[in-house]
Design a protein around this motif. Sequence first.
Motif, PDB file in Angstrom:
ATOM      1  N   UNK A 128       0.816  -1.217   0.000  1.00 36.23           N
ATOM      2  CA  UNK A 128       0.000   0.000   0.000  1.00 36.23           C
ATOM      3  C   UNK A 128       0.854   1.273   0.000  1.00 36.23           C
ATOM      4  N   UNK A 129       0.588   2.142  -0.966  1.00 34.25           N
ATOM      5  CA  UNK A 129       1.260   3.435  -1.022  1.00 34.25           C
ATOM      6  C   UNK A 129       2.708   3.402  -1.474  1.00 34.25           C
ATOM      7  N   UNK A 130       3.194   2.256  -1.898  1.00 32.94           N
ATOM      8  CA  UNK A 130       4.603   2.163  -2.304  1.00 32.94           C
ATOM      9  C   UNK A 130       4.846   2.958  -3.576  1.00 32.94           C
ATOM     10  N   UNK A 131       6.033   3.544  -3.650  1.00 28.00           N
ATOM     11  CA  UNK A 131       6.470   4.248  -4.855  1.00 28.00           C
ATOM     12  C   UNK A 131       7.259   3.258  -5.711  1.00 28.00           C
ATOM     13  N   UNK A 132       7.167   3.394  -7.016  1.00 27.60           N
ATOM     14  CA  UNK A 132       7.927   2.549  -7.926  1.00 27.60           C
ATOM     15  C   UNK A 132       8.686   3.444  -8.889  1.00 27.60           C
ATOM     16  N   UNK A 133       9.985   3.268  -8.928  1.00 28.46           N
ATOM     17  CA  UNK A 133      10.839   4.083  -9.798  1.00 28.46           C
ATOM     18  C   UNK A 133      11.683   3.175 -10.678  1.00 28.46           C
ATOM     19  N   UNK A 134      11.859   3.590 -11.914  1.00 30.24           N
ATOM     20  CA  UNK A 134      12.689   2.846 -12.862  1.00 30.24           C
ATOM     21  C   UNK A 134      13.845   3.744 -13.279  1.00 30.24           C
ATOM     22  N   UNK A 135      15.042   3.205 -13.188  1.00 28.86           N
ATOM     23  CA  UNK A 135      16.228   3.944 -13.614  1.00 28.86           C
ATOM     24  C   UNK A 135      16.638   3.417 -14.983  1.00 28.86           C
TER      25      UNK A 135
END
Length: 177
Positions: A129-136
């Motif tokens: 819940x509420x997690x951020x997901x980032x791609x480099x």
Amino acid sequence: MNVIMAIGGMVRSLYCKTVVAVLRSSVGVMLVRLIMDKFGILAVRNAWYDPSKVTDHIIQGYTKPLRSRGWEMALLEYTISMIMDSTSTSKVPVSERLPEISCPVIVVSGDTDRLVPRWNTERVARAIPGAEFEVIKNSGHLPQEERPEEFVSVVAWFLRRAFGRPNEQEKVFQAAR
């Protein structure tokens, strides 16, 4: 039907016990050494977006722990615990417990991760819940090593967003360190 289910459970249990016995044997240790000797460096190179940037220094950093006495048994015991947890009827799988996480979380993935595909890390992030997901971009399995400035920037942004900017008192405390 209950008899068939019981037989299936017994077969799975026997299979797991057999696998664990083999892994704990000298054959298991020999297999781990053989696999790591044969594929360890290849795995490190494969973890990077651009394998040509994997230096001898990086290889040494990843292979040095493999020269520690007993590393094979540590890896085998970890593997055994994963097998036992996955077949346990009393333990809830980690994947089912992800929605219980209530603290801020960021999941960072390289866009060309060949070890843990981006779709898999994105799935984990969606389950929390509420997690951020980032791609480099232009990064493999190790964005923190391949693109350290961008990785730190992403994590710093996340920390500021999750916890706010440090107040003056925290800045003074950090400067005193």
